[in-house]
Design a protein around this motif. Structure first.
Motif, short mmCIF file in Angstrom:
data_model
loop_
_atom_site.label_atom_id
_atom_site.label_comp_id
_atom_site.label_asym_id
_atom_site.label_seq_id
_atom_site.Cartn_x
_atom_site.Cartn_y
_atom_site.Cartn_z
N ILE A 1 -8.83 21.33 -18.21
CA ILE A 1 -8.59 20.32 -17.19
C ILE A 1 -7.68 20.94 -16.22
N ILE A 2 -6.61 21.85 -16.80
CA ILE A 2 -5.50 22.54 -15.89
C ILE A 2 -6.42 23.62 -15.17
N THR B 1 -3.34 16.41 -13.53
CA THR B 1 -2.55 15.71 -14.14
C THR B 1 -2.81 14.29 -14.53
N PHE B 2 -3.22 13.71 -13.81
CA PHE B 2 -3.80 12.20 -14.25
C PHE B 2 -5.09 12.44 -15.36
N ALA B 3 -6.00 13.23 -15.06
CA ALA B 3 -6.72 13.30 -16.23
C ALA B 3 -6.27 13.73 -17.67
N CYS B 4 -5.05 14.67 -17.53
CA CYS B 4 -4.41 14.97 -18.82
C CYS B 4 -3.89 13.57 -19.18
N ASP C 1 0.16 15.68 -24.16
CA ASP C 1 -1.05 16.57 -23.34
C ASP C 1 -0.31 17.47 -22.49
N PHE C 2 -1.09 17.99 -21.40
CA PHE C 2 -0.74 18.84 -20.50
C PHE C 2 -0.19 18.74 -19.25
N ARG C 3 0.28 17.56 -19.02
CA ARG C 3 0.48 16.93 -17.83
C ARG C 3 1.61 17.76 -17.10
#
Length: 429
Positions: A12-13, A44-47, A60-62
């Motif tokens: 994601i990131i 970030t929203f997906a994390c 998570d990795f926000r």
């Protein structure tokens, strides 16, 4: 395992970087900090959407997109990501919502602070710096955890230390990969711009050399006949002929500059002492600096030997120092410095002048571009070509209304001449 669950967050990131480098590489949006912020904001929203819950906490990795956007996209991009993060965390809710929001705000402080000087670092140091900055959000999370005892269930877990280490390890690896991809994107962009610039300069250089060569021949003939006429002339004609010859001489110098720009001719390549050349340049331009009411100073403690054409090198250095003097207002300062290592000599010319914007710096060396009220910019182009011909490199750093620093890196053919060696040589003599 935590590593398996968080590997999905790693993809994601990395998505924003991959989108910018592949799908939107040539689009103007890829350079926009707002677009960078929005893209990383969605990451970030997906994390947050696919967060991993353990012991009553969300893992998570926000913070990774926040760090990447802040240091590579700028503060505006980082603040946009922070907005997405606060919005997403608010939507998630929970008993520790306020602590989550406080953690997000606190975690953004260090990336925000270091984002300003981030681009002054080398590419390798930038990747390392991004990873070190990534340690801060981890520290914030666990600071909040242990200070407020949230939750006690987590603290009672025997394998919590291993969990923390795994989480931190995967996050730092993710930041490193994302930073390296960003560096690759930056490197690719710079390389493409250099290739385009090189092609344009080569075309202009060949054209300039061709025209200059054809013009110089008839100009030499005209100058020769005018010199003969001057010997036979008397009175007012003699004065007019002197002016004509002077202007022809100036035209000849411009033509020679065009030829030098196309391909600098090193007539006599020899070993020269850099310190000696810089001392001569300083002495030559000191009178000019006094005339412009500018203080010229030099700090030449080291010395090194360079294999080059002495006159060409002096010509290039004179141009850099002269430009600095002309860009500096009365009572300003221009300093010449020299640092020597085993392989390179670095000459710095620093002024307290009007400075330049990033756009102006990007156009330096382009033919017919100059920041002066008068001039063609050809002198700087020739000087850059001379430095490049011997394997050197010139870089500019500047702030508007504060001044400019020119850094000239030259490859040495001999090892560094240390001061104690020079002193011992004089004592033996």
């Amino acid at each position: 395992m935590i590593i398996e669950k968080l590997l999905f967050h790693t993809f994601i990131i990395l998505a924003p970087v991959l989108i910018q480098t592949s799908l939107l590489e040539h689009h103007k949006w890829s350079k926009s900090p707002i677009f960078t912020g929005v893209l990383n904001g969605f990451a970030t929203f997906a994390c947050l959407t696919f967060t991993y819950e353990f012991a009553g906490l969300y893992w998570d990795f926000r913070y990774v997109p926040l760090i990447i956007a802040m240091v590579y996209g700028g503060r505006k991009a980082g603040l946009i990501v922070l907005g997405f993060m606060l919005m997403g965390r608010t939507i998630m809710g929970g008993d520790i919502l306020l602590h989550g929001l406080a953690s997000a705000l606190l975690a953004s402080v260090v990336p925000y602070y270091f984002s300003k000087g981030f681009w002054k670092l080398s590419p390798v140091k930038r990747v390392l710096a991004a990873q070190l900055i990534g340690l801060w959000p981890i520290a914030v999370i666990f600071l909040m955890l242990f200070v407020f005892h949230l939750p006690s269930q987590f603290l009672s877990e025997l394998h919590s230390i291993t969990f923390i280490l795994q989480f931190g390890f995967v996050q730092i690896i993710g930041i490193g990969i994302a930073a390296r991809l960003n560096e690759w994107m930056v490197e690719k962009k710079v390389m493409r711009e250099e290739i385009i610039k090189s092609e344009k300069l080569n075309t202009l250089g060949e054209l300039a050399a061709s025209i200059a060569h054809e013009v110089r021949n008839p100009l030499t003939v005209v100058k020769g006949f005018l010199q003969l006429m001057k010997r036979q002339s008397k009175g007012e004609e003699d004065e007019y002929l002197a002016i004509i010859l002077s202007e022809l001489g100036r035209a000849e110098e411009i033509i020679n500059d065009y030829l030098n720009f196309a391909k600098p001719q090193f007539e006599k390549v020899e070993q020269v002492h850099i310190k000696e050349i810089l001392s001569e340049v300083s002495i030559l331009l000191n009178a000019y600096a006094v005339k412009e009411n500018v203080f010229l100073e030099s700090h030449l403690d080291d010395d090194g030997i360079l294999l080059t054409d002495r006159n060409k090198m002096k010509q290039a250095l004179i141009n850099f120092v002269k430009n600095a003097i002309e860009a500096t207002p009365p009572k300003g300062y221009v300093s010449i410095g020299l640092r020597v290592s085993d392989e390179h000599a670095v000459i710095t010319v620093k002024d307290t002048g009007k400075g330049m914007s990033k756009e102006e710096i990007a156009r330096i060396g382009t033919m017919f571009y100059t920041t002066k009220n008068q001039g063609t910019g050809l002198g700087t182009s020739v000087s850059l070509k001379i430095i490049e011909t011997i394997g050197g490199h010139v870089s500019y750093s500047s702030e508007v209304k504060k001044g400019t620093t020119v850094e000239i890196t030259l490859p040495l053919r001999n090892e560094k001449l240390k001061k104690e060696h020079v002193l011992s040589h004089h004592l033996d003599a």
